[in-house]
Structures are given as structure tokens and as C-alpha cells.
Design a protein around this motif. Structure first.
Motif, PDB file in Angstrom:
ATOM      1  N   TRP A 116       0.755  -1.255   0.162  1.00 22.01           N
ATOM      2  CA  TRP A 116       0.091   0.106   0.087  1.00 22.01           C
ATOM      3  C   TRP A 116       0.979   1.408   0.209  1.00 22.01           C
ATOM      4  O   TRP A 116       0.658   2.366  -0.751  1.00 22.01           O
ATOM      5  CB  TRP A 116      -0.718  -0.017   1.218  1.00 22.01           C
ATOM      6  CG  TRP A 116      -1.773   1.333   1.354  1.00 22.01           C
ATOM      7  CD1 TRP A 116      -2.548   1.608   0.555  1.00 22.01           C
ATOM      8  CD2 TRP A 116      -1.903   1.977   2.574  1.00 22.01           C
ATOM      9  NE1 TRP A 116      -3.214   2.858   1.085  1.00 22.01           N
ATOM     10  CE2 TRP A 116      -2.626   3.078   2.326  1.00 22.01           C
ATOM     11  CE3 TRP A 116      -1.061   2.031   3.944  1.00 22.01           C
ATOM     12  CZ2 TRP A 116      -2.905   3.988   3.108  1.00 22.01           C
ATOM     13  CZ3 TRP A 116      -1.342   3.004   4.738  1.00 22.01           C
ATOM     14  CH2 TRP A 116      -2.293   4.020   4.321  1.00 22.01           C
ATOM     15  N   LYS A 120       1.728   1.207  -4.061  1.00 24.07           N
ATOM     16  CA  LYS A 120       0.472   2.035  -4.489  1.00 24.07           C
ATOM     17  C   LYS A 120      -0.697   1.021  -4.858  1.00 24.07           C
ATOM     18  O   LYS A 120      -1.485   1.515  -5.598  1.00 24.07           O
ATOM     19  CB  LYS A 120       0.867   3.148  -5.419  1.00 24.07           C
ATOM     20  CG  LYS A 120       1.838   4.014  -5.368  1.00 24.07           C
ATOM     21  CD  LYS A 120       1.655   4.740  -3.845  1.00 24.07           C
ATOM     22  CE  LYS A 120       2.822   6.038  -3.684  1.00 24.07           C
ATOM     23  NZ  LYS A 120       2.553   6.442  -2.297  1.00 24.07           N
ATOM     24  N   GLU A 121      -0.561  -0.057  -4.030  1.00 27.97           N
ATOM     25  CA  GLU A 121      -1.460  -1.261  -4.475  1.00 27.97           C
ATOM     26  C   GLU A 121      -2.785  -0.907  -3.842  1.00 27.97           C
ATOM     27  O   GLU A 121      -2.859  -0.329  -2.752  1.00 27.97           O
ATOM     28  CB  GLU A 121      -0.965  -2.661  -3.801  1.00 27.97           C
ATOM     29  CG  GLU A 121       0.256  -3.287  -4.500  1.00 27.97           C
ATOM     30  CD  GLU A 121       0.607  -4.404  -4.089  1.00 27.97           C
ATOM     31  OE1 GLU A 121       1.551  -5.056  -4.534  1.00 27.97           O
ATOM     32  OE2 GLU A 121       0.195  -4.728  -3.079  1.00 27.97           O
ATOM     33  N   ARG A 122      -3.825  -1.228  -4.431  1.00 25.60           N
ATOM     34  CA  ARG A 122      -5.229  -0.883  -3.848  1.00 25.60           C
ATOM     35  C   ARG A 122      -5.603  -2.132  -3.202  1.00 25.60           C
ATOM     36  O   ARG A 122      -5.507  -3.220  -3.283  1.00 25.60           O
ATOM     37  CB  ARG A 122      -6.364  -0.914  -5.124  1.00 25.60           C
ATOM     38  CG  ARG A 122      -5.979   0.464  -5.883  1.00 25.60           C
ATOM     39  CD  ARG A 122      -7.285   0.536  -7.029  1.00 25.60           C
ATOM     40  NE  ARG A 122      -8.668   0.605  -6.238  1.00 25.60           N
ATOM     41  CZ  ARG A 122      -9.737   0.399  -7.027  1.00 25.60           C
ATOM     42  NH1 ARG A 122      -9.781   0.588  -8.280  1.00 25.60           N
ATOM     43  NH2 ARG A 122     -10.600   0.650  -6.414  1.00 25.60           N
ATOM     44  N   ILE A 123      -5.894  -1.863  -1.863  1.00 22.70           N
ATOM     45  CA  ILE A 123      -6.010  -3.113  -0.956  1.00 22.70           C
ATOM     46  C   ILE A 123      -7.570  -3.129  -0.645  1.00 22.70           C
ATOM     47  O   ILE A 123      -8.126  -2.155  -0.072  1.00 22.70           O
ATOM     48  CB  ILE A 123      -5.256  -2.661   0.678  1.00 22.70           C
ATOM     49  CG1 ILE A 123      -3.758  -2.289   0.063  1.00 22.70           C
ATOM     50  CG2 ILE A 123      -5.414  -3.958   1.604  1.00 22.70           C
ATOM     51  CD1 ILE A 123      -3.208  -3.243  -0.434  1.00 22.70           C
ATOM     52  N   PRO A 124      -8.050  -4.333  -0.981  1.00 20.12           N
ATOM     53  CA  PRO A 124      -9.677  -4.262  -0.579  1.00 20.12           C
ATOM     54  C   PRO A 124      -9.914  -4.584   0.985  1.00 20.12           C
ATOM     55  O   PRO A 124      -8.859  -4.827   1.659  1.00 20.12           O
ATOM     56  CB  PRO A 124      -9.981  -5.750  -1.410  1.00 20.12           C
ATOM     57  CG  PRO A 124      -8.590  -6.499  -1.304  1.00 20.12           C
ATOM     58  CD  PRO A 124      -7.432  -5.380  -1.608  1.00 20.12           C
ATOM     59  N   TRP A 128      -7.617  -5.570   4.566  1.00 21.96           N
ATOM     60  CA  TRP A 128      -7.335  -4.855   5.878  1.00 21.96           C
ATOM     61  C   TRP A 128      -8.049  -5.233   7.039  1.00 21.96           C
ATOM     62  O   TRP A 128      -7.408  -5.145   8.032  1.00 21.96           O
ATOM     63  CB  TRP A 128      -8.156  -3.518   5.527  1.00 21.96           C
ATOM     64  CG  TRP A 128      -7.431  -2.433   4.772  1.00 21.96           C
ATOM     65  CD1 TRP A 128      -8.026  -1.878   3.432  1.00 21.96           C
ATOM     66  CD2 TRP A 128      -6.029  -1.866   4.798  1.00 21.96           C
ATOM     67  NE1 TRP A 128      -6.916  -0.977   2.913  1.00 21.96           N
ATOM     68  CE2 TRP A 128      -5.931  -1.070   3.934  1.00 21.96           C
ATOM     69  CE3 TRP A 128      -5.150  -2.146   5.988  1.00 21.96           C
ATOM     70  CZ2 TRP A 128      -4.447  -0.388   3.827  1.00 21.96           C
ATOM     71  CZ3 TRP A 128      -3.828  -1.333   5.786  1.00 21.96           C
ATOM     72  CH2 TRP A 128      -3.746  -0.535   4.713  1.00 21.96           C
TER      73      TRP A 128
END
Length: 316
Positions: A116, A120-124, A128
């Protein structure tokens, strides 16, 4: 791995990966045997990983044209991966295997945060939630509501080694994903070189006690150490690479959870270790978080050489 097909069936790749996970999960046994012989963790890591690392230098030099453009990442892989394995070996030798493994398997937390922050990964949301579950599990393993009481098992430097090993393993995964131009073989053997260098510093090669220890080691001890490095560890690393390279990342991540189950189960059955009910609950949360992270596409957790869901156990 010339003795295995280049395009294996899912069943063969799964079997190879389970074999690798078993080797990693059982690695505490020879390590405990070495410390029973009076050997220190840094010395064991120096001889086992360092001996392989010496030979790996030639391979890295031969591949230099491929990784020269990302030499800084190769250096980072060497140091971070080396620390992951050095600290893991020392934690297993000195600490309770069950506690060390649960703390090490917090690596999904660091993988999510690293991806993250730096990639810059999108974390669902599910990943989390896994992070929260792992943190709560850590609190429970360390003592839960009794943490800080004089009756609770205090946080030790071995715990710090275990956590740092998981952190470094996850960081190695992030670096390896960024080092997309670096050959997989280079990523793998960087770990052995880094572990040997860091272990050499830790043993204090100029110290007066080391020559006496080395001279007192019998030929059988030397043979066991070299067999562990060139046999056990190298085989575990190469089979890890092969398995995760030919399976979907989520499937590979779930299969590699066998390492945690094997290490914890054998330590309780044969090592005389135990865990409180609260600790078991915390460990279950950590294992669940690792499973969710594997299914969510995060880095694959482990001891011990590394690569993420795709390639090596010790280089990412």
C-alpha cells in the motif's frame, strides 16, 4: 531443477510445494540439534547459508548484465533477505518454536502495508480486516489482557527477532516485485549471500572465541552443517521456487500454510512445547489472516530463502 519437468501438472507442482513446506516446517529440528551441540545461531547461519552464498557469488556475477540496471534493488534484496533468514534461524534456535512461528507469520500485515505504501497497491477491505485480525492475534499470543503483568510471558528479544524476520520477509517480497528486471535466480541466491555476510558480522570473525569453537567442532558436526545448507536449505528453496512458479498464487499461499501447521504440530508433539488457550486463539487469528492474505493476492508467508506468491521462499 532439471530432474523435474518444465511444465508440470497441478498435482506434481502441489506435491513439490508441500514437500518444500514440510522441509521449512521441520527445519527447527536440526537447528535445535545444533544449539544442543553448543553452536550459536549466527555461526550456524554463517556456515550453512554462507557456504552456499560463496558459490552463489559466481552465479550472480554471471547474471550481472541482467540485474545491473537495478543493482540497488539487488543490494536491498541481499541485506533484507539476509536479515530475514538470519533472524529467523536465531529465533528458532533460541525461542519457543510455536511462538516464533506465529509471530513470524505476521508477515501478511507487513506485506499489505508495504504494498500500500510503496507500490501504491489498492487494498480491498477483506485484506484490511486480515491485518486487524493479525494484530489482535499478536496481542493475544503475547498475553492479551495480561500483557504487562508480572505473571504474563514478557516480550523478549527473541520475539523481536521473530517479528523482524516476518517484517524483513515481507519487505523482501515488496522489493522483489519492484525488481522486475532481476532474474529469479539472482533474487534467490541474494538471500544466501546476505545471510552469510550478516552472520559473519554477528559472529565477530576477529573475536578470540570463534577459532576455539571452530577447532572444537568435530567432522560430523561440520558434515551436518554443510548437509543442512547444501541439502536441506537449498532443496527447500529450490522446490519452493518450482512450486510457486507453477501454481496460482492464492493456491500456493494456502498450500504453504502447511509450514505453520507442521512446525507448530511437531514442536508440540516432539518438542515438548505448549500454548495457552488465549495463545491458541491468537494463533488461529494470525493463521486465518495469512490465509486471507494468500487468497487476496498478497505475498506468500515463510521461513526461512523468499519471493512472493510467485517465486522463491527465501527471496520474496
Amino acid at each position: 531443477m532439471t530432474f523435474l519437468p518444465a511444465h508440470p501438472s497441478d498435482r506434481l507442482a502441489t506435491g513439490v510445494l508441500l514437500f518444500s513446506a514440510s522441509l521449512w516446517g521441520l527445519s527447527w529440528m536440526p537447528l535445535k540439534g545444533f544449539i544442543a551441540q553448543g553452536l550459536s545461531g549466527p555461526l550456524v547461519a554463517l556456515i550453512t547459508y554462507g557456504s552456499v552464498g560463496l558459490l552463489a557469488v559466481a552465479l550472480l556475477w554471471r547474471d550481472r548484465a541482467a540485474w545491473r540496471a537495478q543493482w540497488g534493488l539487488v543490494l536491498a534484496l541481499t541485506l533484507v533477505g539476509g536479515w530475514a533468514n538470519t533472524s529467523f534461524v536465531n529465533a528458532l534456535m533460541l525461542g519457543d518454536v510455536v511462538r516464533v512461528m506465529f509471530l513470524f507469520y505476521l508477515s501478511p500485515v507487513w506485506s499489505v502495508l508495504g504494498g500500500w505504501l510503496f507500490l501504491k497497491e489498492r487494498i480491498p477491505p477483506t485484506r484490511w480486516l486480515a491485518v486487524v485480525a493479525a494484530i489482535v492475534g499478536l496481542w493475544m499470543v503475547l498475553g492479551g489482557p495480561g500483557l504487562g503483568d508480572s505473571t504474563a510471558l514478557a516480550f523478549t528479544w527473541v520475539d523481536a527477532l521473530s517479528l523482524s524476520a516476518g517484517f524483513a520477509f515481507a519487505a523482501n517480497n515488496v522489493i522483489a516485485r519492484a525488481a522486475h528486471r532481476v532474474p529469479l535466480r539472482t533474487k534467490t541466491f541474494c538471500v544466501f549471500i546476505g545471510c552469510g555476510l550478516l552472520s559473519a558480522l554477528a559472529t565477530g570473525l576477529g573475536g578470540s572465541g570463534l577459532p576455539a569453537i571452530l577447532s572444537a567442532m568435530g567432522p560430523l558436526v561440520w558434515l551436518a552443517l554443510l548437509a543442512y545448507g547444501f541439502g536441506w536449505m537449498l532443496l527447500a528453496t529450490v522446490t519452493w521456487q518450482y512450486g510457486v512458479s507453477h501454481l496460482e498464487s492464492s493456491r500456493a499461499g494456502l498450500i504453504l500454510l502447511a509450514e505453520l501447521l507442521i512446525s507448530v504440530g511437531t514442536a508440540i508433539a516432539f518438542g515438548g512445547e505448549s500454548l495457552t488457550p488465549l495463545g491458541w486463539a491468537g494463533g488461529a487469528l494470525i493463521a486465518t489472516a495469512a490465509g486471507v492474505e494468500a487468497l487476496g493476492g498478497g505475498a506468500v508467508p515463510k521461513p526461512p530463502p523468499l519471493e512472493p506468491q510467485t517465486p522463491p521462499h527465501d527471496t520474496t
